[in-house]
Enzyme design. Structure first.
Site, PDB file in Angstrom:
ATOM      1  N   ASN A  81       0.841  -1.205   0.000  1.00 44.76           N
ATOM      2  CA  ASN A  81       0.000   0.000   0.000  1.00 44.76           C
ATOM      3  C   ASN A  81       0.869   1.245   0.000  1.00 44.76           C
ATOM      4  O   ASN A  81       1.754   1.316  -0.872  1.00 44.76           O
ATOM      5  CB  ASN A  81      -1.128  -0.039   1.026  1.00 44.76           C
ATOM      6  CG  ASN A  81      -0.764  -0.273   2.453  1.00 44.76           C
ATOM      7  OD1 ASN A  81      -0.519  -1.389   2.863  1.00 44.76           O
ATOM      8  ND2 ASN A  81      -0.736   0.772   3.242  1.00 44.76           N
ATOM      9  N   ASP A  82       0.635   2.212   0.849  1.00 47.28           N
ATOM     10  CA  ASP A  82       1.204   3.563   0.701  1.00 47.28           C
ATOM     11  C   ASP A  82       2.656   3.642   0.209  1.00 47.28           C
ATOM     12  O   ASP A  82       3.513   2.910   0.710  1.00 47.28           O
ATOM     13  CB  ASP A  82       1.230   4.295   2.054  1.00 47.28           C
ATOM     14  CG  ASP A  82      -0.086   4.262   2.776  1.00 47.28           C
ATOM     15  OD1 ASP A  82      -1.078   3.765   2.230  1.00 47.28           O
ATOM     16  OD2 ASP A  82      -0.116   4.748   3.924  1.00 47.28           O
ATOM     17  N   GLN A  99       4.632   0.349   1.753  1.00 47.02           N
ATOM     18  CA  GLN A  99       4.081  -0.544   2.770  1.00 47.02           C
ATOM     19  C   GLN A  99       3.939  -1.922   2.144  1.00 47.02           C
ATOM     20  O   GLN A  99       3.339  -2.059   1.062  1.00 47.02           O
ATOM     21  CB  GLN A  99       2.716  -0.011   3.229  1.00 47.02           C
ATOM     22  CG  GLN A  99       2.811   1.286   4.029  1.00 47.02           C
ATOM     23  CD  GLN A  99       3.336   1.027   5.430  1.00 47.02           C
ATOM     24  OE1 GLN A  99       2.603   0.608   6.299  1.00 47.02           O
ATOM     25  NE2 GLN A  99       4.619   1.285   5.656  1.00 47.02           N
ATOM     26  N   ARG A 150       0.241   9.131  12.948  1.00 48.01           N
ATOM     27  CA  ARG A 150       1.099   8.389  12.014  1.00 48.01           C
ATOM     28  C   ARG A 150       1.467   9.154  10.748  1.00 48.01           C
ATOM     29  O   ARG A 150       0.959  10.210  10.468  1.00 48.01           O
ATOM     30  CB  ARG A 150       0.416   7.073  11.640  1.00 48.01           C
ATOM     31  CG  ARG A 150      -0.961   7.213  11.038  1.00 48.01           C
ATOM     32  CD  ARG A 150      -1.551   5.815  10.772  1.00 48.01           C
ATOM     33  NE  ARG A 150      -2.940   5.881  10.338  1.00 48.01           N
ATOM     34  CZ  ARG A 150      -3.989   5.804  11.143  1.00 48.01           C
ATOM     35  NH1 ARG A 150      -3.835   5.642  12.429  1.00 48.01           N
ATOM     36  NH2 ARG A 150      -5.215   5.901  10.653  1.00 48.01           N
ATOM     37  N   TRP A 200      -8.616   1.530  -0.434  1.00 48.07           N
ATOM     38  CA  TRP A 200      -9.021   0.598   0.623  1.00 48.07           C
ATOM     39  C   TRP A 200     -10.397   0.014   0.322  1.00 48.07           C
ATOM     40  O   TRP A 200     -11.302   0.739  -0.091  1.00 48.07           O
ATOM     41  CB  TRP A 200      -9.054   1.314   1.980  1.00 48.07           C
ATOM     42  CG  TRP A 200      -7.687   1.673   2.438  1.00 48.07           C
ATOM     43  CD1 TRP A 200      -7.162   2.931   2.520  1.00 48.07           C
ATOM     44  CD2 TRP A 200      -6.649   0.785   2.864  1.00 48.07           C
ATOM     45  NE1 TRP A 200      -5.865   2.871   2.967  1.00 48.07           N
ATOM     46  CE2 TRP A 200      -5.525   1.566   3.186  1.00 48.07           C
ATOM     47  CE3 TRP A 200      -6.564  -0.609   3.000  1.00 48.07           C
ATOM     48  CZ2 TRP A 200      -4.325   1.004   3.635  1.00 48.07           C
ATOM     49  CZ3 TRP A 200      -5.371  -1.157   3.445  1.00 48.07           C
ATOM     50  CH2 TRP A 200      -4.275  -0.353   3.758  1.00 48.07           C
ATOM     51  N   GLU A 255      -4.603  11.076   7.049  1.00 50.98           N
ATOM     52  CA  GLU A 255      -3.435  10.207   6.868  1.00 50.98           C
ATOM     53  C   GLU A 255      -2.460  10.845   5.882  1.00 50.98           C
ATOM     54  O   GLU A 255      -2.821  11.706   5.083  1.00 50.98           O
ATOM     55  CB  GLU A 255      -3.877   8.833   6.336  1.00 50.98           C
ATOM     56  CG  GLU A 255      -4.653   8.006   7.339  1.00 50.98           C
ATOM     57  CD  GLU A 255      -4.665   6.529   6.983  1.00 50.98           C
ATOM     58  OE1 GLU A 255      -5.052   6.192   5.851  1.00 50.98           O
ATOM     59  OE2 GLU A 255      -4.283   5.711   7.844  1.00 50.98           O
ATOM     60  N   TRP A 277      -3.532  -7.307   3.277  1.00 55.28           N
ATOM     61  CA  TRP A 277      -2.825  -6.523   4.277  1.00 55.28           C
ATOM     62  C   TRP A 277      -2.390  -7.413   5.449  1.00 55.28           C
ATOM     63  O   TRP A 277      -3.125  -8.308   5.868  1.00 55.28           O
ATOM     64  CB  TRP A 277      -3.733  -5.388   4.765  1.00 55.28           C
ATOM     65  CG  TRP A 277      -2.989  -4.398   5.596  1.00 55.28           C
ATOM     66  CD1 TRP A 277      -2.326  -3.295   5.144  1.00 55.28           C
ATOM     67  CD2 TRP A 277      -2.810  -4.440   7.011  1.00 55.28           C
ATOM     68  NE1 TRP A 277      -1.740  -2.651   6.199  1.00 55.28           N
ATOM     69  CE2 TRP A 277      -2.012  -3.323   7.352  1.00 55.28           C
ATOM     70  CE3 TRP A 277      -3.218  -5.311   8.018  1.00 55.28           C
ATOM     71  CZ2 TRP A 277      -1.643  -3.050   8.665  1.00 55.28           C
ATOM     72  CZ3 TRP A 277      -2.840  -5.041   9.334  1.00 55.28           C
ATOM     73  CH2 TRP A 277      -2.053  -3.910   9.632  1.00 55.28           C
ATOM     74  N   PHE A 335       4.862   1.133   9.912  1.00 58.02           N
ATOM     75  CA  PHE A 335       3.851   1.857   9.137  1.00 58.02           C
ATOM     76  C   PHE A 335       4.518   2.979   8.341  1.00 58.02           C
ATOM     77  O   PHE A 335       5.727   3.170   8.380  1.00 58.02           O
ATOM     78  CB  PHE A 335       2.777   2.420  10.079  1.00 58.02           C
ATOM     79  CG  PHE A 335       1.641   1.458  10.364  1.00 58.02           C
ATOM     80  CD1 PHE A 335       1.806   0.091  10.221  1.00 58.02           C
ATOM     81  CD2 PHE A 335       0.402   1.930  10.782  1.00 58.02           C
ATOM     82  CE1 PHE A 335       0.751  -0.796  10.478  1.00 58.02           C
ATOM     83  CE2 PHE A 335      -0.656   1.059  11.042  1.00 58.02           C
ATOM     84  CZ  PHE A 335      -0.490  -0.302  10.885  1.00 58.02           C
ATOM     85  N   SER A 336       3.684   3.772   7.654  1.00 54.55           N
ATOM     86  CA  SER A 336       4.194   4.746   6.671  1.00 54.55           C
ATOM     87  C   SER A 336       5.082   5.817   7.269  1.00 54.55           C
ATOM     88  O   SER A 336       4.998   6.138   8.451  1.00 54.55           O
ATOM     89  CB  SER A 336       3.016   5.408   5.963  1.00 54.55           C
ATOM     90  OG  SER A 336       2.470   4.513   5.036  1.00 54.55           O
TER      91      SER A 336
END
Ligand SMILES: *[C@@H]1O[C@H](CO)[C@@H](O)[C@H](O)[C@H]1NC(C)=O
Length: 487
Positions: free
Chosen positions: A61-62, A78, A178, A316, A233, A86, A117-118
């Protein structure tokens, strides 16, 4: 004597670096890379992308850590290698000399007690520094997010900082804290972090540091008044064409007509900012960055005075049809940014023309005479915007179908997939060309100078077949494109 002195200095240097970091287990890393090599052989190639970054296997992902270090662009993402869904987050890693051709590197960060995480990357002297969110699931069922560092002196091997976390918690104690994006201005490092208020409004927090280790909370750079979602985010903040841009991915915005039709959004606020007063003053309200079905968590970087963006080419909770093939998720092509009329313009990189392999069509694109491609295409279309346009995108062997449409009356341009329409009014600021990039399971549409862009995943079977379905003949120039990412 000189030799002894040299050895001593070297020893001290090594000791210093080691004292600062915790080595990620070489064993774990080697086991993972071996697993990836083996698992790759099982992937069904039908929808694997030819010129978009994707994970070697598993889920991504990101985009993370988009940066330039030691002569190469670095892009992380990610990554969960063990399934096409995920799971506990790693950082995958690719590099490029031109942002078009990409090379796979070993997984940069593996989770320990914390999931990785990111976050982002900066260059401090000779060191590539990653700043990321450590996400921990607590025994209570709650989770905890704090900010960690990792260092590298070769751009391949990354070790986590011994003194983590460097920012233990949000000022209001929110567990949603985050996606740090760091940059340098003057003598200071700055970082912004996505979070929320105690009454569930998205916000972005600004911090400052002299050494990337001790951070001082400065201010709330931006905050939803209730209309921009419950969580922001992946914030980013940068200067562009004399303005400042706060880019973020708000979760929980409600659809309004054609707008905000994806589950979560990515957009920006253009304004001015003063480093002395730390005040960000918006000029215009929130605008979506990309109008397609699949664009999220965009991150930018600057090099040689140019600002580039990459987004997660997914959304998502959307179906990832490729997951049955052993992989899921991808990155968009890299785009260069500018601001015109208080709006971000996204242009494909000039170097994208280097991927043109052979000319497939040129001249008149007549009604109902399809043009057939392999897995990739770049299609440049010039039509009369006073009349409608409708182009059908489908597989030579079936699969999903998509439409690109221009309605001259409403002046809306759009992409429709399975009846699900994304559209927006388009007032060209210069060129009136449609430039379409098709990859094995994706479409990106750049209108005019890049003032309106759509990114959507679309899954044909076989190669591509594109048909002009309107009465208007248009001009076409179309190419097949070369592979520029690992298979
Ligand atoms: C979350 O982690 C930070 C950093 O390790 C720690 O300071 C804080 O106490 C933790 N919060 C909870 C609720 O565990």
């Amino acid at each position: 004597m000189a030799l002894i002195l040299k050895s001593l200095i070297l020893l001290l240097l090594v000791a210093f670096v080691c004292a600062k970091t915790v080595k990620q287990s070489k064993n774990d890393k080697e086991t993972l890379e071996k697993y990836i090599e083996d698992k790759k052989k099982e992937i069904n190639p039908r929808w694997r992308l030819h010129y978009h970054v994707a994970g070697p296997v598993g889920w991504i992902n990101d985009p993370n850590g988009f940066s330039y270090y030691k002569g190469e662009y670095h892009l992380f993402y990610q990554f969960y290698p063990y399934a096409a869904k995920w799971g506990p987050m790693h950082w995958g890693h690719v590099t490029s000399k031109d942002l078009v051709n990409w090379k796979q590197l070993p997984t940069a960060l593996l989770p320990d007690e914390e999931q990785c995480f990111s976050g982002s990357a900066v260059v401090d002297g000779d060191t590539h520094v990653l700043i990321y969110t450590a996400h921990e699931n607590l025994a209570s069922g709650l989770s905890n997010e704090s900010q960690y560092l990792a260092f590298s002196d070769d751009g391949v091997n990354y070790d986590k900082f011994k003194g983590n976390p460097v920012i233990p918690q949000a000022p209001n104690g929110s567990p949603d804290f985050r996606d740090p994006k760091a940059w340098k201005h003057g003598d200071h490092w700055y970082v912004i972090i996505g979070s929320k208020t105690t009454d569930e409004r998205g916000r972005v927090l600004l911090y400052r540091s002299e050494d990337l280790i001790e951070w001082e909370f400065l201010t709330i750079l931006g905050e939803s008044k209730g209309d921009l979602g419950y969580m922001w985010e992946c914030p980013d903040f940068f200067e562009l064409d004399g303005k400042f841009v706060l880019l973020m991915s708000p979760q929980g915005m409600k659809p309004e007509g054609d707008r905000y039709k994806n589950l979560h959004q990515t957009g920006y606020i253009i304004g001015s900012f003063n480093y002395d007063t730390l005040e960000f003053t918006p000029d215009v309200g929130f605008q979506e960055m990309d109008y397609g079905h699949d664009f999220y968590a965009a991150q930018t970087m600057e090099h040689n005075g140019k600002r580039y963006v990459v987004g997660w080419f997914a959304m998502w909770e959307s179906p990832f049809l490729e997951d049955v093939d052993g992989w899921a998720g991808a990155m968009t092509i890299i785009r260069e940014l500018s601001i015109v009329n208080n709006r971000i313009i996204m242009k494909p990189l000039d170097d994208m023309v280097s991927l043109r392999e052979s000319l497939v069509a040129s001249g008149d694109f007549r009604t109902n005479v399809p043009v057939v491609f392999g897995k990739t295409a770049e299609i440049v279309i010039d039509g009369d915007l006073n009349k409608n346009m409708d182009f059908l995108l489908e597989g030579t062997e079936g699969g999903e179908k998509g439409w690109i449409k221009w309605d001259s009356e409403s002046r809306k341009v759009g992409i429709e997939i399975d009846g699900d329409v994304r559209q927006v009014e388009w007032y060209p600021i210069g060129s009136t060309t449609l430039r379409i990039f098709l990859d094995a399971s994706s479409v990106e549409l750049f209108c005019g100078e890049g003032e309106v862009v759509f990114s959507s995943r679309l899954y044909p079977e076989g190669g591509w077949k594109v048909t002009n379905k309107n009465v208007q003949d248009v001009k076409i120039e179309a190419y097949s494109l070369k592979r520029s990412v690992p298979e």
